[in-house]
Design an enzyme around this catalytic site. Structure first.
Site, PDB file in Angstrom:
ATOM      1  N   VAL A 214      10.093  39.171  42.980  1.00 59.98           N
ATOM      2  CA  VAL A 214       9.567  38.414  41.786  1.00 59.98           C
ATOM      3  C   VAL A 214       9.972  38.588  40.506  1.00 59.98           C
ATOM      4  O   VAL A 214       9.216  39.030  39.523  1.00 59.98           O
ATOM      5  CB  VAL A 214       7.809  39.342  42.011  1.00 59.98           C
ATOM      6  CG1 VAL A 214       6.817  38.974  42.819  1.00 59.98           C
ATOM      7  CG2 VAL A 214       7.894  41.159  41.772  1.00 59.98           C
ATOM      8  N   GLN A 216      14.420  39.898  39.190  1.00 63.20           N
ATOM      9  CA  GLN A 216      15.702  39.951  39.435  1.00 63.20           C
ATOM     10  C   GLN A 216      16.056  40.937  38.182  1.00 63.20           C
ATOM     11  O   GLN A 216      16.052  40.531  37.415  1.00 63.20           O
ATOM     12  CB  GLN A 216      16.602  38.624  39.878  1.00 63.20           C
ATOM     13  CG  GLN A 216      18.013  39.288  40.410  1.00 63.20           C
ATOM     14  CD  GLN A 216      18.308  40.045  41.112  1.00 63.20           C
ATOM     15  OE1 GLN A 216      17.962  39.523  42.760  1.00 63.20           O
ATOM     16  NE2 GLN A 216      18.771  40.944  41.570  1.00 63.20           N
ATOM     17  N   ASP A 331      13.351  50.595  23.883  1.00 65.96           N
ATOM     18  CA  ASP A 331      13.696  48.980  23.516  1.00 65.96           C
ATOM     19  C   ASP A 331      12.076  48.473  24.321  1.00 65.96           C
ATOM     20  O   ASP A 331      12.212  47.755  25.034  1.00 65.96           O
ATOM     21  CB  ASP A 331      14.594  49.282  24.525  1.00 65.96           C
ATOM     22  CG  ASP A 331      15.482  48.176  24.844  1.00 65.96           C
ATOM     23  OD1 ASP A 331      15.198  47.180  23.354  1.00 65.96           O
ATOM     24  OD2 ASP A 331      16.047  47.409  26.293  1.00 65.96           O
TER      25      ASP A 331
END
Length: 607
Positions: A214, A216, A331
């Site tokens: 699901v 990478q 971030d």
């Protein structure tokens, strides 16, 4: 919110801070095992309660002879008076007070060069104090502290539940005919042996059945998986140790693990298991099946104002939950928010939340800002900027998933390597909200260099979208929405820095902040066929979806070619990584003592 300041080097009493963390762990165990409600009992009540619970076990105290203690005053039978490991050793009880009142019970060893104990604390040299306040030392001390708390409480819990099982078994056995008793005793003993073996078994990758991929990333992959014995559905993140070491990402991974184990909020993704083998580390987290907010935003284009307000509300609550743990995300992007089965969002991906950016990262960002000094950025209308961004998303699927990443949502002070606080996350959320209402981030450009240039000159670039074309009138902002975003995307001294300020802004005046998850129906609720439906994530068997990860695979290949030329990570680099979430396993009926074994209790932080 004040705890966010803990990210700076510790200047106060580190021993007291660690004791406070141990106290939270202590209370969590007692509440989880039904021994008492922490908020309702004093420390003395807790001690008496524990004695009542465990006295019947007839446990022999460890090292109970007086000669094992430096002074007779130290001997105490209370569990809460056990010394707690700390970088600045102190005789602290659970309340943070000195347990041992004798100021001279430690021998003076200063003549030998060893640390000297005085007034209940150790006098350390300047060099030793510098080591004590290092984040790595703080973490290792806390790990040691949690390990011993986990170990002994699990031992006590095991003895308690074993006695309960034996009692229930004996009661039920008396009701059985003599002809069956030997067989039942044999089965009972067999279950207890299996139970003991299971307690000694380490969790491994083989305990999970992978279903489909699901996700990478540059350092690993994410798989939908099922734990074989408990049938739990998890998102299993697998990361290679050598790659993490080469890319100097070990600290970030440990930070993510620490946040996940500490988090107990409906707004943050839960960690279920963390473990490792010789090659990889694994994080098994709760599976959030609705995909990420980036996908939702890309498919929707521009959100209606009340829909954007709903998601902004939940995002601010989620980031506040992280801030209350003492962390800054720094971030934030739409990809960091996942949509749950009920449509509500959860915050994930805490790898960069350590509060410390590596010098290499800071230097690279400074260089990028310098490189765009001479970049000529064309003047674009709001409609043109929105069209450019939508075109990039449709024609270049890698754009929104770049490994290098553009700084669309990152505060300028972070990019410049300057001092910052948790308000940088409010800048990022302001940028996300801008994109929700406009269809493009406030500083996006036709390429990464243009984006960097826009961010460097953010005061000039940041403008309110205004449309006169009848086709675009619906995209015009409300005044209160624009005023709110301007309080997020601004200089640090003028920026919102607390959830209270956000809640008091007129834009959110009608929001029931305390009951967001129950008072409002989310604009989007995933349509799921089963608990293992991964339809809202990329299909890694589809070539079009895989094109998004071309850059990811290229980076992984480059790293793989470089890894062998560098030293491997030290064996203790991931010490304290292992974790199992807690589950109660008290027997509920006498029949269960005969018919089925109790599920093994899960463990906390283990080395």
């Amino acid at each position: 919110m004040n705890r966010v300041n803990d990210m700076s080097p510790v200047e106060g009493d580190l021993g007291l801070q660690l004791s406070s963390e141990a106290d939270k762990k202590f209370d969590a165990y007692m509440k989880r095992h039904g021994l008492f409600e922490p908020g309702n009992l004093s420390n003395n009540d807790k001690e008496r309660n524990l004695e009542d619970q465990f006295n019947s076990m007839k446990l022999s105290p460890v090292a109970s002879s007086k000669e094992n203690y430096p002074d007779n005053h130290m001997h105490s039978k209370h569990i809460s008076k056990l010394p707690i490991a700390s970088p600045i050793p102190r005789g602290l009880d659970r309340s943070g007070e000195l347990s041992y009142k004798d100021n001279n019970h430690w021998s003076d060893r200063s003549s030998t060069g060893s640390p000297r104990w005085e007034n209940g604390s150790m006098n350390l040299s300047v060099e030793e104090m510098e080591k004590v306040v290092q984040p790595k030392v703080k973490r290792m001390a806390t790990i040691c502290q949690m390990f011993f708390l986990d170990h002994y409480f699990e031992q006590l819990h095991y003895l308690y539940t074993r006695k309960q099982r034996a009692r229930l078994f004996e009661e039920q056995l008396l009701k059985e005919p003599d002809s069956r008793r030997d067989e039942l005793v044999k089965r009972y003993n067999g279950r207890e042996r299996v139970y003991l073996r299971k307690r000694r078994t380490r969790i491994s990758h083989g305990d999970f059945q992978t279903i489909t991929q699901v996700g990478q990333g540059g350092y690993g992959s994410v798989w939908l998986a099922r734990k074989r014995d408990t049938k739990e559905i998890v998102a299993l993140k697998i990361m290679n140790k050598s790659v993490l070491h080469k890319m100097d990402e070990i600290r970030h991974v440990l930070t993510e693990r620490d946040i996940l184990t500490t988090a107990n909020s409906e707004w943050l993704v839960r960690l279920l298991y963390a473990f490792q083998d010789t090659s990889n580390i694994y994080l098994a987290m709760e599976f959030v099946p609705g995909g990420d907010f980036r996908t939702l935003l890309s498919n929707s284009g521009v959100l209606r104002d009340h829909h954007a307000k709903f998601y902004a509300t939940e995002m601010f609550l989620a980031i506040d939950a992280l801030h209350q743990l003492g962390y800054i995300h720094r971030d934030l992007k739409p990809e960091n928010f996942l949509v749950g089965a009920s449509g509500h969002i959860k915050l994930t991906d805490f790898g960069l939340s350590s509060g410390i950016i590596s010098k290499k990262k800071i230097e690279s960002m400074k260089i990028r800002l310098q490189e765009v000094n001479n970049v000529v950025v064309p003047e674009r209308s709001m409609r043109e900027r929105r069209q450019v961004f939508r075109t990039l998303l449709s024609q270049d699927p890698v754009y929104a998933h770049s490994v290098v990443g553009s700084p669309d949502y990152m505060a300028p002070e972070v990019l410049r390597g300057e001092n910052y606080n948790h308000s940088v996350d409010y800048w990022s959320l302001g940028c996300i909200m801008y994109e929700c209402l406009s269809g493009f981030p406030p500083f996006s450009g036709s390429n990464v260099n243009e984006t960097w240039s826009n961010l460097k000159n953010w005061r000039k670039c940041f403008q309110r979208p205004h449309y006169d074309d009848p086709r675009d009138l619906e995209f015009n902002w409300r005044d209160d929405a624009w005023d709110f975003v301007c309080h997020c995307i601004t200089d640090p001294k003028d920026r919102f820095c607390s959830l209270k300020q956000v809640m008091q802004h007129p834009y959110f005046s009608k929001i029931d902040w305390k009951n967001v998850r129950t008072a409002y129906r989310p604009p989007f609720v995933p349509d799921l066929n089963s608990e293992i439906d991964a339809g809202y994530f990329d299909d890694f068997t589809n070539e079009n979806d895989m094109s998004k990860y071309k850059e990811v695979h290229e980076k992984q290949a480059a790293i793989a070619n470089m890894v062998n030329t560098f030293n491997k990570p030290k064996r203790n680099a991931f010490i304290g990584f292992t974790f199992r979430h807690q589950k109660n396993s008290h027997p509920t009926s006498s029949s269960s003592a005969l018919s089925s074994p109790l599920s093994a209790p899960s463990f906390g932080t283990l080395l």
